[in-house]
Design a protein around this motif. Structure first.
Motif, short mmCIF file in Angstrom:
data_model
loop_
_atom_site.label_atom_id
_atom_site.label_comp_id
_atom_site.label_asym_id
_atom_site.label_seq_id
_atom_site.Cartn_x
_atom_site.Cartn_y
_atom_site.Cartn_z
N LEU A 51 25.62 -6.95 47.16
CA LEU A 51 24.86 -7.06 45.90
C LEU A 51 25.72 -7.72 44.83
O LEU A 51 26.93 -7.92 45.01
N LEU A 52 25.09 -7.97 43.69
CA LEU A 52 25.74 -8.77 42.65
C LEU A 52 27.07 -8.22 42.13
O LEU A 52 27.93 -8.98 41.73
N LEU A 53 27.22 -6.91 42.11
CA LEU A 53 28.46 -6.37 41.54
C LEU A 53 29.57 -6.24 42.58
O LEU A 53 30.67 -5.80 42.26
N TYR A 74 22.21 -10.07 48.24
CA TYR A 74 20.90 -9.58 47.83
C TYR A 74 20.80 -9.91 46.34
O TYR A 74 21.20 -9.14 45.48
N GLY A 75 20.29 -11.10 46.03
CA GLY A 75 20.23 -11.54 44.64
C GLY A 75 20.04 -13.04 44.63
O GLY A 75 20.38 -13.72 45.61
N VAL A 76 19.51 -13.54 43.53
CA VAL A 76 19.36 -14.99 43.40
C VAL A 76 20.72 -15.58 43.03
O VAL A 76 21.18 -16.55 43.62
N GLY A 77 21.38 -14.95 42.06
CA GLY A 77 22.72 -15.40 41.66
C GLY A 77 23.73 -15.01 42.73
O GLY A 77 23.53 -14.05 43.47
N PHE A 78 24.83 -15.76 42.83
CA PHE A 78 25.82 -15.44 43.87
C PHE A 78 27.23 -15.71 43.37
O PHE A 78 28.14 -16.03 44.13
N SER A 237 19.51 -14.35 32.15
CA SER A 237 20.13 -15.09 33.26
C SER A 237 21.39 -14.38 33.74
O SER A 237 21.32 -13.58 34.67
N ARG A 238 22.51 -14.64 33.08
CA ARG A 238 23.74 -13.94 33.40
C ARG A 238 24.50 -13.67 32.11
O ARG A 238 24.57 -14.54 31.23
N GLY A 239 25.10 -12.48 32.05
CA GLY A 239 25.78 -12.07 30.82
C GLY A 239 26.83 -13.05 30.34
O GLY A 239 26.90 -13.35 29.15
N PRO A 284 18.74 -2.86 31.21
CA PRO A 284 19.80 -2.81 32.22
C PRO A 284 19.60 -3.77 33.40
O PRO A 284 19.46 -3.32 34.54
N HIS A 285 19.58 -5.05 33.14
CA HIS A 285 19.46 -6.09 34.18
C HIS A 285 18.27 -5.78 35.11
O HIS A 285 18.45 -5.60 36.32
N ILE A 286 17.09 -5.71 34.50
CA ILE A 286 15.90 -5.32 35.28
C ILE A 286 14.80 -6.38 35.27
O ILE A 286 13.66 -6.09 35.62
N ALA A 287 15.14 -7.60 34.83
CA ALA A 287 14.08 -8.60 34.68
C ALA A 287 13.31 -8.83 35.98
O ALA A 287 12.11 -9.10 35.96
N SER A 288 13.99 -8.73 37.12
CA SER A 288 13.26 -8.97 38.38
C SER A 288 12.93 -7.67 39.10
O SER A 288 12.59 -7.67 40.28
N SER A 289 13.04 -6.56 38.40
CA SER A 289 12.85 -5.27 39.06
C SER A 289 11.37 -4.92 39.22
O SER A 289 10.77 -4.25 38.37
N ASP A 296 10.82 -8.26 48.88
CA ASP A 296 10.93 -9.64 49.33
C ASP A 296 12.39 -10.06 49.43
O ASP A 296 12.79 -10.78 50.35
N MET A 297 13.20 -9.58 48.47
CA MET A 297 14.63 -9.90 48.52
C MET A 297 15.29 -9.27 49.75
O MET A 297 16.13 -9.89 50.40
N ALA A 298 14.87 -8.05 50.08
CA ALA A 298 15.42 -7.37 51.27
C ALA A 298 15.02 -8.15 52.52
O ALA A 298 15.82 -8.34 53.45
#
Ligand code: GLV
Length: 321
Positions: A51-53, A74-78, A237-239, A284-289, A296-298
Motif C-alpha cells: 500500500l501507499l505508506l 494497491y493504489g493509483v500513485g506509486f 492528489s498527493r500531500g 484523511p486521504h479518503i477521496a477514492s474511498s 476494484d483496486m483489490a
C-alpha cells in the motif's frame, strides 16, 4: 508461489490470489509494518502486494530475495516504490488505475468545492456545538459557484472528470498541463493557461498531478502569492505537491480564503497548524474511498500478480518495464 499482502485489503483480492493457487500471507492488521518487520515479512515472496505508506526500496526488495517477481501497489500513485531499484533487479511494478477510482476522486473534489464555498463543515461544527441562535441573514456567508473560475492543474483522467462536472455547475474552467491537450479543451470547453496565469485567474485551484521530483512543492509560497486574494486551494492528489508550511502562512494572513486538504505532506500526520484553522477542511486521504473502488483496486492488484506469476504481461505495469 508466495504472495505477501502488507495490510488488510478487500477479501475479493485475496480470494482471487488463493483461487489462482498461490500461498497468500497477509498482515491482517490495519497497522503499518516497521522496516524490520517488513524485511522479515517479505522474505521468500514471489509477489508483494503493498500500500501507499509502505516504502518499498532496494533493501526491502533484497530482503524478499531473488525470486521476487512483482511489486503490485494497491493504489493509483506509486511514489512509495523505488522504480529504479526494481528495474535493476528485473522486478515488475504495477498499480491499480481503476476507472471507478478516478470518478470517486473527481466527485470528492467537487464535493470539497461545494463544502468550501458554502462553508458546510464550519456550519456543521457551529450547529453541533449548540451555537445556533436562530436564522440570521448574515451568518456563514458563502459564495456561489456560478461564474467563478476553477483552475485545474494536471488534466489526466481525474482532472478531466472534475472539469466536466464543474462546467455543469456553471464554473469557468481553465487548466494547466505540461503538454496542452487540444482534444480535451474542445470536449469540455476548457481554456489552457500557463501555470502562473492559472494561479492569477482562478478563484479555486485544484491539483491533480502525481507526486514526482518535479511536482514536489509545485504549489509553494511563490505560487500561493500569485493566487488571487481570497482564492481557495484544493488538494486531493498527493500531500507533497503543496508546501504545507507556506499554505498555513497564507491562510493565517488571510491571503487565501480557505483550503481543502485530503492528502497530507507528512502522512499519516496531519499538520497541527492546519487543524487549528477554521477555514480548512481536512480529510484523511479518503477521496477514492468507495466500496466499489476499493474492491476494484483489490481485483486489479491481484490480477497484476496472477499475470506476472504466470509469465504473462500484467495489465497495469508502471515505470518503463
Ligand atoms: C490513492 O491515493 C491512490 O493513489 O490510489
Amino acid at each position: 508461489m508466495k504472495v505477501v499482502v502488507t495490510r488488510k485489503i478487500p477479501r475479493l483480492g485475496i480470494d482471487m490470489l488463493e483461487d489462482a493457487g498461490f500461498e497468500v500471507v497477509g498482515n491482517e492488521s490495519e497497522k503499518l509494518l516497521s522496516r524490520e518487520q517488513m524485511k522479515e515479512f517479505v522474505k521468500g515472496a514471489d509477489a508483494i502486494l503493498c500500500l501507499l505508506l509502505d516504502k518499498i526500496d532496494a533493501e526491502i526488495m533484497d530482503a524478499a530475495g531473488k525470486q521476487l517477481k512483482i511489486i503490485a501497489n494497491y493504489g493509483v500513485g506509486f511514489e512509495n516504490i523505488d522504480l529504479a531499484a526494481a528495474r535493476q533487479r528485473n522486478i515488475l511494478v504495477s498499480n491499480t488505475p481503476s476507472l471507478l477510482s478516478g470518478q470517486a476522486v473527481a466527485e470528492f473534489t467537487v464535493g470539497l468545492i461545494f463544502s468550501l464555498l458554502k462553508r458546510i463543515v464550519e456550519g456543521d461544527e457551529f450547529a453541533r456545538k449548540g451555537n445556533f441562535g436562530g436564522w440570521k441573514p448574515e451568518i456563514f456567508l458563502g459564495q456561489n459557484l456560478t461564474g467563478k473560475t476553477l483552475g485545474i492543474i494536471g488534466l489526466g483522467g481525474i482532472g478531466c472528470l472534475v472539469a466536466k462536472m464543474a462546467s455543469a455547475f456553471g464554473l469557468r474552467v481553465v487548466y494547466y498541463k505540461r503538454n496542452r491537450d487540444g482534444e480535451m479543451e474542445k470536449k469540455y470547453r476548457l481554456e489552457y493557461l500557463s501555470l502562473e496565469n492559472l494561479l492569477r485567474e482562478a478563484d479555486i485551484v485544484s491539483v491533480h498531478v502525481p507526486l514526482t521530483k518535479e511536482s514536489r512543492h509545485l504549489i509553494g509560497d511563490r505560487e500561493i502569492q500569485l493566487m488571487k486574494d481570497g482564492a481557495f486551494l484544493i488538494n486531493t492528489s498527493r500531500g507533497g505537491i503543496v508546501d504545507e508550511a507556506a499554505l498555513v502562512e497564507s491562510l493565517k494572513k488571510g491571503k487565501l480564503a480557505g483550503a481543502a486538504i485530503d492528502t497530507h505532506e507528512y502522512e499519516p500526520e496531519v499538520n497541527p497548524e492546519l487543524c487549528g484553522l477554521p477555514n480548512v477542511i481536512l480529510t484523511p486521504h479518503i477521496a477514492s474511498s468507495v466500496k466499489e473502488v476499493r474492491d476494484d483496486m483489490a481485483r486489479l492488484a491481484a490480477l497484476n500478480i496472477i499475470e506476472a506469476l504466470n509469465n504473462r504481461q500484467p495489465p497495469n505495469l508502471v515505470g518503463d518495464k
